[in-house]
Each structure stands twice: as C-alpha cells, then as structure tokens.
Write an enzyme that holds these catalytic residues in place. Structure first.
Site, short mmCIF file in Angstrom:
data_model
loop_
_atom_site.label_atom_id
_atom_site.label_comp_id
_atom_site.label_asym_id
_atom_site.label_seq_id
_atom_site.Cartn_x
_atom_site.Cartn_y
_atom_site.Cartn_z
N HIS A 182 -5.38 -3.15 -2.51
CA HIS A 182 -5.04 -2.17 -3.56
C HIS A 182 -5.02 -2.80 -4.95
O HIS A 182 -4.62 -2.13 -5.91
CB HIS A 182 -3.69 -1.53 -3.25
CG HIS A 182 -3.79 -0.52 -2.15
ND1 HIS A 182 -4.20 0.77 -2.35
CD2 HIS A 182 -3.59 -0.64 -0.81
CE1 HIS A 182 -4.23 1.41 -1.21
NE2 HIS A 182 -3.87 0.57 -0.25
N LYS A 211 -11.97 0.86 -1.47
CA LYS A 211 -11.01 1.60 -2.31
C LYS A 211 -11.59 1.67 -3.74
O LYS A 211 -12.50 2.46 -3.97
CB LYS A 211 -9.65 0.94 -2.23
CG LYS A 211 -9.10 0.95 -0.79
CD LYS A 211 -7.69 0.44 -0.70
CE LYS A 211 -7.27 0.14 0.73
NZ LYS A 211 -7.14 1.32 1.58
N SER A 222 0.79 -1.22 0.00
CA SER A 222 0.00 0.00 0.00
C SER A 222 0.82 1.28 0.00
O SER A 222 0.34 2.31 -0.44
CB SER A 222 -0.96 0.00 1.20
OG SER A 222 -0.25 -0.18 2.40
N1 PMP Z 1 -5.18 -4.00 3.62
C1 PMP Z 1 -4.45 -3.11 2.94
C2 PMP Z 1 -3.25 -3.58 2.18
C3 PMP Z 1 -4.83 -1.75 2.95
O1 PMP Z 1 -4.10 -0.86 2.29
C4 PMP Z 1 -5.98 -1.36 3.66
C5 PMP Z 1 -6.46 0.08 3.65
N2 PMP Z 1 -5.69 1.00 4.29
C6 PMP Z 1 -6.69 -2.32 4.35
C7 PMP Z 1 -6.29 -3.63 4.31
C8 PMP Z 1 -7.90 -1.96 5.14
O2 PMP Z 1 -8.99 -1.81 4.31
P1 PMP Z 1 -10.25 -0.95 4.80
O3 PMP Z 1 -9.92 0.48 4.54
O4 PMP Z 1 -11.38 -1.47 3.98
O5 PMP Z 1 -10.42 -1.25 6.26
#
Ligand code: PMP
Length: 391
Positions: free
Chosen positions: A208, A239, A180
């Site tokens: 992502h 996302k 990310s």
């Molecule tokens: N896994 C990854 C790799 C992420 O980048 C994120 C988001 N920041 C999440 C999980 C969490 O997802 P959510 O925003 O739906 O809680």
C-alpha cells in the site's frame, strides 16, 4: 450435488447473522465512478490509488504487447516462459527501487509466500508484526523457521523478541510498510535501527506504499530515506501500479535464490506480455507524472478531514487508506449497503480480515476523484451515518 451440506449450514448461519457477502461485479472500467447494477456510483473501495488501471499509456503498452507477443506466455518462467519483456521490466524496477535486483511474481500474495518460505530454515527465526497482511502470515506458515509475533508497531515488544532470538542463525523482522486495514505507516526508521543493533534482517511489505509514499512512489523505504538499509522490499503491481503482480526487490543473490527455490515462482506460469508491458509503462508514468501522487494526497487530506468533521472514527490512518471504524460487523455491512443506495461504493470489512469488534467500512480515495465527487461521497456518509446512529 450432495456432499457440501456442512458448508451450506455455515453459510446459512452467516446469512442469519447478516455477515454473508456476495461479490459485487463492476459493469464498467475501474475509475473514480463505476457502474454497479446498472447505476453509476462513486468508487471508494479500490486500490487504484493513482487511477492507472485506465491510463492511456498503459492501455496502449498492453495492446502493443498483445500484438507483438500474443495473449499468454505458455510456460513458467524457469522453463520457457521468460520473455525479454519480463527481464527488461525487472531491471527497470530495480533501478526505480534503488536495489540491486528485483524478481516479479504472479501477485504480491505469492511474492510474500515465495520469499518467506524459501530463505528461512529451522535454524532461523521470523519476527512479525501482529497486524501484518494475511500473505505474510501464510508465508510464515510455510517456513520451518521459528516464529515470534510482536505487538502492533510496538518497538519494546519487537526489541524483546529480538533479545530472545540470539540463538538463531538468522533473525528476519517483517512488517507491512503501510498497514492495509488501518492505513498507518510502520515506524521503519526505529525498526531498522533495532535490526541493526541486533544484527537482524529487515523485510518490508510495501503493497500500500508503492506508488503512494516516497519520491515518485518508491515506497516507505525511500519515504524514510532508508535506501540500502532494508534487506528485502516486497511490492505489489496490483494496487497503485494498476495492473497485477508482486515483486521482491533486494540483492542479486536473493533474486537468484528465489528463481531456484521460490515455489510460486517455479511452479506457476509467468505474466502475460500485456501485464508486464503495462507495469513497465506504469513506472514511466510514475516518473513523468508526479502530480498524480500530489493529487492523491490532496484528496486524502480533504476526504479524511471531511469524515472526521462529521464525527466518524477514522482510526490511526495516516495514508489514503481511511477506515470508518464501526465496530459491529452487521452495522458495518449496513453502512456499506446504505452508502451504495446513496451512490457510494465503500465495502464493509469484518473478521477475519480485521479483529472481531473492529468492523469497518474501508475507504480509499484516488487521484482521479474530484473535490465535488468527494463532497458528494461525504454527504452520503453523513446521511447514512446519521440514519444508522453511527454519528
Ligand atoms: N500485502 C499487503 C499488505 C496487501 O494489502 C496485499 C493486497 N491485499 C498484498 C500483500 C497482496 O497483493 P496482491 O493483491 O498483489 O496479491
């Protein structure tokens, strides 16, 4: 109220170091341009890859769901909060992901917590990439399983960890599909091969990559043609899908197990009907409008190349997540502040989200940006970067 002086002291020293950040409220919808402090600026910080947060079909689906089912669900899924909408969506998502079943949770964060904390015991070991997302790290903290961390995308280090793990009942290897903060793609084919060699389970967090990689945005597993060879896929609906939520895509037994043992699933109220209906419409959009993904990638190439030509360090990104690595924390925030002054919203990211000395401004273009808007953003980067002696 007295009692929190010890917290305020720490906050004050963060302010003195220039690393204290205030939240930035948007005064518009989440689009290619947003309004901040009454001024329209180019949005380069959202995860709204395909522009779906404002897609008319999704808004319509949400409105109709509110009219039909109301604003909330009034219960957790396991008591009275499962609506037919939830189950229909989960079936549709499983078909889309080419898996036997899916289970939707409140967020991607809780999806990782639920799966990691429930399916492993102290007889098992979890083997995790050192740069995996915080929700994986926290999920691992909740298990009683042994832990091993392998060096970032380093197959030798992973193999060593697998070799050392022969005595456990189950070995689970976990990786982000797309990392990310750096935007690089995990070497999933090689990871899967190693896991098959050592009889380990593989789990991919595709937050992502959902809506970004693979046919119609099915994710990294589909991108690498590994359907059927990855045991667990975690995805987010927050996302590219443009709404809110997370899911685990796997077998029927994993779904059933999570329904009984996944604590965030068991103890937190289900998604409002509007959320689920909008997510369901998003899957239709992915299938009906693949040109959105093409546009996202065209924009990504244009913008990344533009930054590189200006002399910025974009790290190892090979996806729309494009970091502008600055190093110094305060400088990353100064760059972000200057960009905002010049009409671009691109947030600075520092420790603990990235390692110390790796501070950056992280950019994500979307399918909605036009080339003209992206050129405007590049011009702002050039001006700010030169003023701060970054380029
Ligand atoms: N896994 C990854 C790799 C992420 O980048 C994120 C988001 N920041 C999440 C999980 C969490 O997802 P959510 O925003 O739906 O809680």
């Amino acid at each position: 109220m007295k009692g929190f002086e010890y917290l305020q002291e720490e906050l004050d020293s963060m302010k003195a170091e220039g690393i204290f950040r205030s939240l930035v409220p948007l005064e518009s919808d989440q689009g290619a341009k947003v309004v901040i402090n009454g001024k329209e600026v180019i949005q380069l910080s959202s995860n709204n890859y395909l522009g779906l947060t404002t897609h008319p079909k999704m808004k319509q689906a949400a409105i109709e769901a509110v009219e039909k089912y109301g604003a909330g669900t009034g219960s957790v899924r396991t008591i009275a909060g499962t609506f037919s909408l939830h189950e229909e969506f989960e079936k549709k998502l499983a078909e889309f992901k080419h898996t036997e079943a899916t289970l939707v949770l409140q967020s991607g964060f809780t999806a990782n917590q639920a799966i990691l904390s429930s399916i492993l015991t102290k007889e098992d070991v979890v083997i995790s990439d050192e740069l995996n997302h915080a929700s994986i790290i926290d999920g691992i903290r909740l298990t009683k399983a042994a832990r091993k961390i392998y060096k970032h995308v380093d197959l030798k280090s992973l193999e060593e960890a697998l070799k050392e793990s022969g005595d456990y009942r189950k070995r689970l290897v976990v990786t982000d599909g797309v990392f990310s903060m750096d935007g690089n793609i995990a070497p999933l084919p090689e990871i899967v091969e190693l896991c098959e060699k050592y009889d380990a389970l593989v789990m991919v967090d595709d937050a992502h990559a959902s809506g970004v990689l693979g046919r119609n945005g099915r994710g990294t597993v589909d991108h690498f043609d590994l359907n059927g060879r990855v045991h667990i896929q975690v995805g987010t609906l927050s996302k590219a899908i443009g709404v809110l939520g997370g899911y685990v895509a796997s077998t029927q037994s994993v779904r059933d197990y999570l329904i009984h043992k996944g604590r965030p699933f068991l103890f937190s109220t289900s998604h409002p009907p509007a959320v689920t209906a909008a997510c369901s419409a998003a899957i239709d959009v992915l299938l009906e409008e693949p040109e959105l993904i093409d546009r996202l990638w065209e924009n990504t190439k244009f913008f990344k190349k533009g930054l590189q030509n200006l002399g910025f360090d974009t790290g190892r990104s090979d996806t729309p997540v494009t970091p502008v690595v600055v190093g110094d924390e305060a400088k990353a925030h100064q760059l972000s502040d200057k960009l905002l002054e010049y009409g671009v919203f691109a947030q600075g990211i520092a420790f603990p989200t990235v390692a110390k000395g790796q501070a950056r401004v992280r950019t994500i273009v979307t399918a909605e940006h036009t080339k003209e808007v992206l050129q405007e953003a590049l011009d702002a980067f050039e001006k700010a970067g030169k003023e701060l002696n970054i380029i």
